[in-house]
Write a protein that holds these residues in place. Structure first.
Motif, PDB file in Angstrom:
ATOM      1  N   GLN A  88       0.833  -1.202   0.000  1.00  0.00           N
ATOM      2  CA  GLN A  88       0.000   0.000   0.000  1.00  0.00           C
ATOM      3  C   GLN A  88       0.871   1.257   0.000  1.00  0.00           C
ATOM      4  OE1 GLN A  88      -2.156  -1.031   3.592  1.00  0.00           O
ATOM      5  NE2 GLN A  88      -4.037  -1.272   2.424  1.00  0.00           N
ATOM      6  N   THR A  97      -8.219  -3.006  -1.357  1.00  0.00           N
ATOM      7  CA  THR A  97      -7.757  -2.090  -0.305  1.00  0.00           C
ATOM      8  C   THR A  97      -6.633  -2.694   0.533  1.00  0.00           C
ATOM      9  OG1 THR A  97      -9.601  -2.847   1.084  1.00  0.00           O
ATOM     10  CG2 THR A  97      -9.926  -0.810  -0.162  1.00  0.00           C
ATOM     11  N   GLU A 131      -5.217   4.569  -0.091  1.00  0.00           N
ATOM     12  CA  GLU A 131      -6.228   5.540  -0.513  1.00  0.00           C
ATOM     13  C   GLU A 131      -5.608   6.536  -1.497  1.00  0.00           C
ATOM     14  OE1 GLU A 131      -8.229   7.484   2.669  1.00  0.00           O
ATOM     15  OE2 GLU A 131      -8.742   5.622   3.703  1.00  0.00           O
ATOM     16  N   ASP A 132      -6.349   6.852  -2.549  1.00  0.00           N
ATOM     17  CA  ASP A 132      -5.940   7.840  -3.553  1.00  0.00           C
ATOM     18  C   ASP A 132      -4.651   7.459  -4.291  1.00  0.00           C
ATOM     19  OD1 ASP A 132      -8.104   9.290  -2.614  1.00  0.00           O
ATOM     20  OD2 ASP A 132      -6.901  10.595  -1.344  1.00  0.00           O
ATOM     21  N   LYS A 165     -17.170   0.558  -3.941  1.00  0.00           N
ATOM     22  CA  LYS A 165     -16.683   1.228  -2.730  1.00  0.00           C
ATOM     23  C   LYS A 165     -15.171   1.075  -2.606  1.00  0.00           C
ATOM     24  CE  LYS A 165     -17.401   1.478   2.274  1.00  0.00           C
ATOM     25  NZ  LYS A 165     -18.147   0.911   3.436  1.00  0.00           N
ATOM     26  N   GLN A 166     -14.670  -0.120  -2.931  1.00  0.00           N
ATOM     27  CA  GLN A 166     -13.217  -0.339  -2.893  1.00  0.00           C
ATOM     28  C   GLN A 166     -12.505   0.503  -3.945  1.00  0.00           C
ATOM     29  OE1 GLN A 166     -11.151  -3.971  -1.917  1.00  0.00           O
ATOM     30  NE2 GLN A 166     -13.059  -5.107  -2.181  1.00  0.00           N
ATOM     31  N   TYR A 167     -13.063   0.533  -5.153  1.00  0.00           N
ATOM     32  CA  TYR A 167     -12.445   1.335  -6.204  1.00  0.00           C
ATOM     33  C   TYR A 167     -12.369   2.793  -5.769  1.00  0.00           C
ATOM     34  CZ  TYR A 167     -14.003  -2.737  -8.980  1.00  0.00           C
ATOM     35  OH  TYR A 167     -14.257  -3.997  -9.454  1.00  0.00           O
ATOM     36  N   GLN A 168     -13.468   3.294  -5.214  1.00  0.00           N
ATOM     37  CA  GLN A 168     -13.507   4.691  -4.788  1.00  0.00           C
ATOM     38  C   GLN A 168     -12.458   4.978  -3.719  1.00  0.00           C
ATOM     39  OE1 GLN A 168     -17.217   5.966  -3.011  1.00  0.00           O
ATOM     40  NE2 GLN A 168     -16.892   8.084  -3.647  1.00  0.00           N
ATOM     41  N   THR A 169     -12.239   4.028  -2.836  1.00  0.00           N
ATOM     42  CA  THR A 169     -11.275   4.206  -1.755  1.00  0.00           C
ATOM     43  C   THR A 169      -9.848   4.341  -2.273  1.00  0.00           C
ATOM     44  OG1 THR A 169     -12.640   2.980  -0.173  1.00  0.00           O
ATOM     45  CG2 THR A 169     -10.292   3.157   0.335  1.00  0.00           C
ATOM     46  N   ILE A 170      -9.476   3.506  -3.227  1.00  0.00           N
ATOM     47  CA  ILE A 170      -8.080   3.507  -3.676  1.00  0.00           C
ATOM     48  C   ILE A 170      -7.817   4.493  -4.810  1.00  0.00           C
ATOM     49  CG2 ILE A 170      -7.820   1.100  -2.983  1.00  0.00           C
ATOM     50  CD1 ILE A 170      -7.860   0.341  -5.968  1.00  0.00           C
TER      51      ILE A 170
END
Length: 213
Positions: A28, A101, A106-107, A137-142
């Protein structure tokens, strides 16, 4: 589609840790260090034999690409190509796309590709579809703000489901094509193995591009 076991896959993967990570515990936020230089990160979830992601890395050297697949046989086939090509902007990840995730911060990701994912047509399997809200939701988080999700399929049912799922999640549909190969708006398109096969038979290819608000 489940690929046949490749007896040579394990040895090849173990010999080339410079190109591939296997279910990493500390990746990560560290992906850029694995590339020749920091560039926007593009990830394909479910890369299959890798035709799309390898050709994308060649065509767009200004981006860093990650090929991700849960099948050892599939990722090994991509790795075999990468060992020959030695593309400085391509890395591989052997891991389950349901746990993004765990592998990305994130981002960290600018762009995600979903190409010819398993349609899981039965209602009881809805949660396995890669455009189901838990995956979104996972896509949005990363993904970075305004990061783009691209989705291609030959399955009309899955495409219709995905349009509804993304819209209900609050995403903006930036592009929708009901016959990608005959759409005058399309000026650049790299095919997957499945795409080339289905298009040759005259099957329309569906595509959408969407961003998170």
């Amino acid at each position: 589609m489940r690929l046949r076991n490749k007896p040579w896959a394990k040895e090849l993967i173990e010999a080339h840790s410079e190109y591939i990570l296997v279910q990493p515990k500390d990746s990560q936020g560290q992906w850029q260090a694995r590339f020749a230089k920091p560039q926007p990160l593009y990830v394909e979830v479910g890369s299959g034999k890798g035709q799309f992601i390898v050709e994308m890395a060649k065509a767009l050297p200004q981006y860093n690409f990650i090929a991700m697949d849960v099948q050892k046989a599939a990722i090994a086939m991509i790795l075999k190509k990468q060992v020959e090509e030695k593309l400085p902007n391509l890395q591989l990840l052997l891991a389950n796309g349901a746990s993004l995730t765990e592998y990305f911060a994130e981002d960290e990701v600018a762009h995600i590709y979903l190409n010819f994912s398993d349609p899981w047509p039965k209602t009881r399997h809805e949660k396995r579809r890669l455009t189901y809200r838990n995956f979104l939701k996972q896509y949005q988080t990363i993904m970075k703000p305004k990061g783009m999700l691209e989705f291609k399929t030959d399955n009309l049912g899955l495409f219709q489901y995905s349009l509804v799922s993304l819209s209900q999640y609050g995403m903006t549909l930036d592009f929708v094509a009901l016959d990608l190969h005959h759409d005058d708006r399309v000026t650049f398109n790299i095919e997957t193995e499945y795409e080339a096969k289905f298009a040759k038979k005259g099957q329309p290819i569906y595509q959408l591009k969407a961003t998170f608000n």
